[in-house]
Design an enzyme around this catalytic site. Structure first.
Site, PDB file in Angstrom:
ATOM      1  N   ARG A 125      12.390  -7.745   2.485  1.00  0.00           N
ATOM      2  CA  ARG A 125      12.051  -6.308   2.030  1.00  0.00           C
ATOM      3  C   ARG A 125      13.383  -5.546   2.861  1.00  0.00           C
ATOM      4  O   ARG A 125      13.791  -5.892   3.756  1.00  0.00           O
ATOM      5  CB  ARG A 125      10.914  -5.873   2.763  1.00  0.00           C
ATOM      6  CG  ARG A 125      10.681  -4.054   2.499  1.00  0.00           C
ATOM      7  CD  ARG A 125       9.240  -4.007   2.561  1.00  0.00           C
ATOM      8  NE  ARG A 125       8.989  -3.855   4.130  1.00  0.00           N
ATOM      9  CZ  ARG A 125       7.704  -3.335   4.423  1.00  0.00           C
ATOM     10  NH1 ARG A 125       6.717  -3.137   3.494  1.00  0.00           N
ATOM     11  NH2 ARG A 125       7.358  -3.427   5.855  1.00  0.00           N
ATOM     12  N   LYS A 158       0.669  -1.225  -0.082  1.00  0.00           N
ATOM     13  CA  LYS A 158      -0.070  -0.060   0.094  1.00  0.00           C
ATOM     14  C   LYS A 158       1.017   1.260   0.060  1.00  0.00           C
ATOM     15  O   LYS A 158       0.379   2.256  -0.592  1.00  0.00           O
ATOM     16  CB  LYS A 158      -1.070  -0.106   1.091  1.00  0.00           C
ATOM     17  CG  LYS A 158      -0.618   0.290   2.752  1.00  0.00           C
ATOM     18  CD  LYS A 158      -1.893   0.120   3.276  1.00  0.00           C
ATOM     19  CE  LYS A 158      -1.423  -0.079   4.870  1.00  0.00           C
ATOM     20  NZ  LYS A 158      -0.112  -0.830   5.249  1.00  0.00           N
ATOM     21  N   ARG A 183       2.418  -8.675  13.366  1.00  0.00           N
ATOM     22  CA  ARG A 183       1.898  -7.612  12.670  1.00  0.00           C
ATOM     23  C   ARG A 183       0.856  -8.218  11.932  1.00  0.00           C
ATOM     24  O   ARG A 183      -0.315  -7.354  11.692  1.00  0.00           O
ATOM     25  CB  ARG A 183       3.091  -6.824  11.772  1.00  0.00           C
ATOM     26  CG  ARG A 183       4.014  -5.853  12.345  1.00  0.00           C
ATOM     27  CD  ARG A 183       5.138  -5.543  11.736  1.00  0.00           C
ATOM     28  NE  ARG A 183       4.666  -4.859  10.528  1.00  0.00           N
ATOM     29  CZ  ARG A 183       5.790  -4.758   9.372  1.00  0.00           C
ATOM     30  NH1 ARG A 183       6.746  -5.897   9.604  1.00  0.00           N
ATOM     31  NH2 ARG A 183       5.091  -4.155   8.235  1.00  0.00           N
ATOM     32  N   ARG A 228      -6.472   2.405  11.349  1.00  0.00           N
ATOM     33  CA  ARG A 228      -6.085   0.846  11.436  1.00  0.00           C
ATOM     34  C   ARG A 228      -6.847  -0.076  12.517  1.00  0.00           C
ATOM     35  O   ARG A 228      -6.619  -0.927  12.641  1.00  0.00           O
ATOM     36  CB  ARG A 228      -4.713   0.885  11.951  1.00  0.00           C
ATOM     37  CG  ARG A 228      -3.963   0.324  10.883  1.00  0.00           C
ATOM     38  CD  ARG A 228      -2.331   0.562  11.281  1.00  0.00           C
ATOM     39  NE  ARG A 228      -1.450  -0.378  10.572  1.00  0.00           N
ATOM     40  CZ  ARG A 228      -0.530  -0.190   9.912  1.00  0.00           C
ATOM     41  NH1 ARG A 228      -0.431   0.943   9.457  1.00  0.00           N
ATOM     42  NH2 ARG A 228       0.294  -1.076   9.609  1.00  0.00           N
ATOM     43  N   ARG A 249      14.079  -3.382   7.714  1.00  0.00           N
ATOM     44  CA  ARG A 249      13.256  -2.627   8.785  1.00  0.00           C
ATOM     45  C   ARG A 249      13.410  -3.636  10.160  1.00  0.00           C
ATOM     46  O   ARG A 249      13.054  -4.955  10.020  1.00  0.00           O
ATOM     47  CB  ARG A 249      11.889  -2.415   8.424  1.00  0.00           C
ATOM     48  CG  ARG A 249      11.510  -1.074   8.061  1.00  0.00           C
ATOM     49  CD  ARG A 249      10.272  -0.696   7.476  1.00  0.00           C
ATOM     50  NE  ARG A 249       9.243  -1.120   8.237  1.00  0.00           N
ATOM     51  CZ  ARG A 249       8.170  -0.953   8.079  1.00  0.00           C
ATOM     52  NH1 ARG A 249       7.722  -0.482   6.673  1.00  0.00           N
ATOM     53  NH2 ARG A 249       6.816  -1.236   8.652  1.00  0.00           N
TER      54      ARG A 249
HETATM   55  P1  ATP Z   1       3.756  -1.644   5.306  1.00  0.00           P
HETATM   56  O1  ATP Z   1       4.553  -0.379   5.238  1.00  0.00           O
HETATM   57  O2  ATP Z   1       4.451  -2.781   4.479  1.00  0.00           O
HETATM   58  O3  ATP Z   1       2.198  -1.326   4.862  1.00  0.00           O
HETATM   59  P2  ATP Z   1       2.880  -1.902   7.835  1.00  0.00           P
HETATM   60  O4  ATP Z   1       1.600  -1.237   7.452  1.00  0.00           O
HETATM   61  O5  ATP Z   1       2.872  -2.719   8.759  1.00  0.00           O
HETATM   62  O6  ATP Z   1       3.480  -2.389   6.581  1.00  0.00           O
HETATM   63  P3  ATP Z   1       3.777   0.862   8.559  1.00  0.00           P
HETATM   64  O7  ATP Z   1       2.580   1.403   7.923  1.00  0.00           O
HETATM   65  O8  ATP Z   1       4.855   1.458   8.271  1.00  0.00           O
HETATM   66  O9  ATP Z   1       3.824  -0.744   8.575  1.00  0.00           O
HETATM   67  O10 ATP Z   1       3.493   0.864  10.275  1.00  0.00           O
HETATM   68  C1  ATP Z   1       4.590   0.531  11.003  1.00  0.00           C
HETATM   69  C2  ATP Z   1       4.130   0.340  12.604  1.00  0.00           C
HETATM   70  O11 ATP Z   1       3.552   1.740  12.895  1.00  0.00           O
HETATM   71  C3  ATP Z   1       2.648  -0.438  12.735  1.00  0.00           C
HETATM   72  O12 ATP Z   1       3.300  -1.841  12.898  1.00  0.00           O
HETATM   73  C4  ATP Z   1       2.400   0.283  14.115  1.00  0.00           C
HETATM   74  O13 ATP Z   1       3.075  -0.133  15.083  1.00  0.00           O
HETATM   75  C5  ATP Z   1       2.475   1.515  13.732  1.00  0.00           C
HETATM   76  N1  ATP Z   1       1.275   2.193  13.112  1.00  0.00           N
HETATM   77  C6  ATP Z   1       1.260   2.839  11.968  1.00  0.00           C
HETATM   78  N2  ATP Z   1      -0.149   3.194  11.473  1.00  0.00           N
HETATM   79  C7  ATP Z   1      -0.762   3.160  12.973  1.00  0.00           C
HETATM   80  C8  ATP Z   1      -1.820   3.332  13.181  1.00  0.00           C
HETATM   81  N3  ATP Z   1      -2.949   4.043  12.335  1.00  0.00           N
HETATM   82  N4  ATP Z   1      -2.232   3.016  14.378  1.00  0.00           N
HETATM   83  C9  ATP Z   1      -1.608   2.481  15.245  1.00  0.00           C
HETATM   84  N5  ATP Z   1      -0.167   2.125  15.058  1.00  0.00           N
HETATM   85  C10 ATP Z   1       0.238   2.530  13.975  1.00  0.00           C
HETATM   86 MG    MG Z   2       3.549   1.335   5.189  1.00  0.00          MG
END
Ligand code: ATP
Ligand code: MG
Length: 210
Positions: free
Chosen positions: A123, A13, A167, A88, A156
């Site tokens: 990754r 995404k 996750r 989320r 990461r």
């Molecule tokens: P990717 O980047 O591949 O989509 P991801 O969605 O798990 O993977 P990130 O979106 O980069 O990773 O988020 C990394 C971390 O940041 C999450 O695992 C969480 O701990 C925290 N995080 C990000 N967005 C939120 C949110 N909306 N609410 C709570 N924690 C969040």
């Molecule tokens: Mg992300």
């Protein structure tokens, strides 16, 4: 265009958010990138966030909601935005509903768990500009070096196998229910994730009627 991107971690995404950002000329807001920048800069938010992220857990809703309230109030969001990583949880989605922000679409990029695990475990990320690569499927032109800015690629911390499991578990229990939530409001669009980034972008734009 005000768009929410939903997808499991590693479904691509972030990458698609960047494509959409170019396509629509609006900012893409990655909560993960915001949090990682705060960790790097050693801010109070960063210190709190690190303990959750390293465990593969979500940052508490009240903190995340405050961060996003401030970000979405910035000038560059006036004409639209792409949300990569927010909401989320149901609590975050409900808060966004209560605000005066009117979301046009919620796009889900659908990718099976097996593919996710394979992608996350190989990754590589550029800590300087955030571009992602994969040791097999999306190799950088020069080993270990970012094509975009020349930064040194790293894995990461939260892409370690144990954290990936956590996750994915968090995604299925806390974030996946949002698919049903937005479907029932008639806001949901779905794109099937493909092997090639460009092919997924085609699906994504189709799903949005572009
Ligand atoms: P990717 O980047 O591949 O989509 P991801 O969605 O798990 O993977 P990130 O979106 O980069 O990773 O988020 C990394 C971390 O940041 C999450 O695992 C969480 O701990 C925290 N995080 C990000 N967005 C939120 C949110 N909306 N609410 C709570 N924690 C969040
Ligand atoms: Mg992300």
């Amino acid at each position: 265009m005000k768009l929410i991107l939903l997808a499991a971690p590693g479904a691509g995404k972030g990458t698609q958010a960047e494509k959409l950002c170019e396509h629509f000329g609006i900012p893409s807001i990655s909560t993960g990138a915001i949090l990682r920048k705060n960790i790097k800069d050693g801010t109070e938010l960063g210190k709190i966030a690190k303990t959750y992220i390293d465990d593969g857990k979500l940052i508490p809703d009240d903190i995340m909601i405050k961060v996003m309230d401030a970000r979405l109030a910035e000038d560059d969001c006036k004409n639209g935005f792409i949300l990569d990583g927010f909401p989320r949880t149901l609590a975050q989605a409900e808060k966004l509903d209560e605000s005066d922000i009117k979301i046009d679409y919620v796009l889900n990029i659908d990718v099976p768990d097996e593919v996710i695990i394979d992608r996350l475990s190989g990754r590589l990320e550029c800590p300087k500009c955030g571009t992602t690569f994969h040791i097999e499927h999306r190799k950088p032109k020069v080993d270990g070096i970012c094509d975009n800015c020349g930064g040194k690629l790293t894995c990461r911390e939260d892409d370690k196998p144990e954290t990936v499991k956590s996750r994915l578990n968090v995604y299925h229990t806390q974030t996946e229910p949002l698919i049903e939530y937005y479907a029932s409001k008639g806001m949901l669009r779905t794109a099937k994730g493909q092997n090639e980034i460009a092919d997924t972008t085609v699906e994504v734009l189709k799903a949005l009627g572009e």
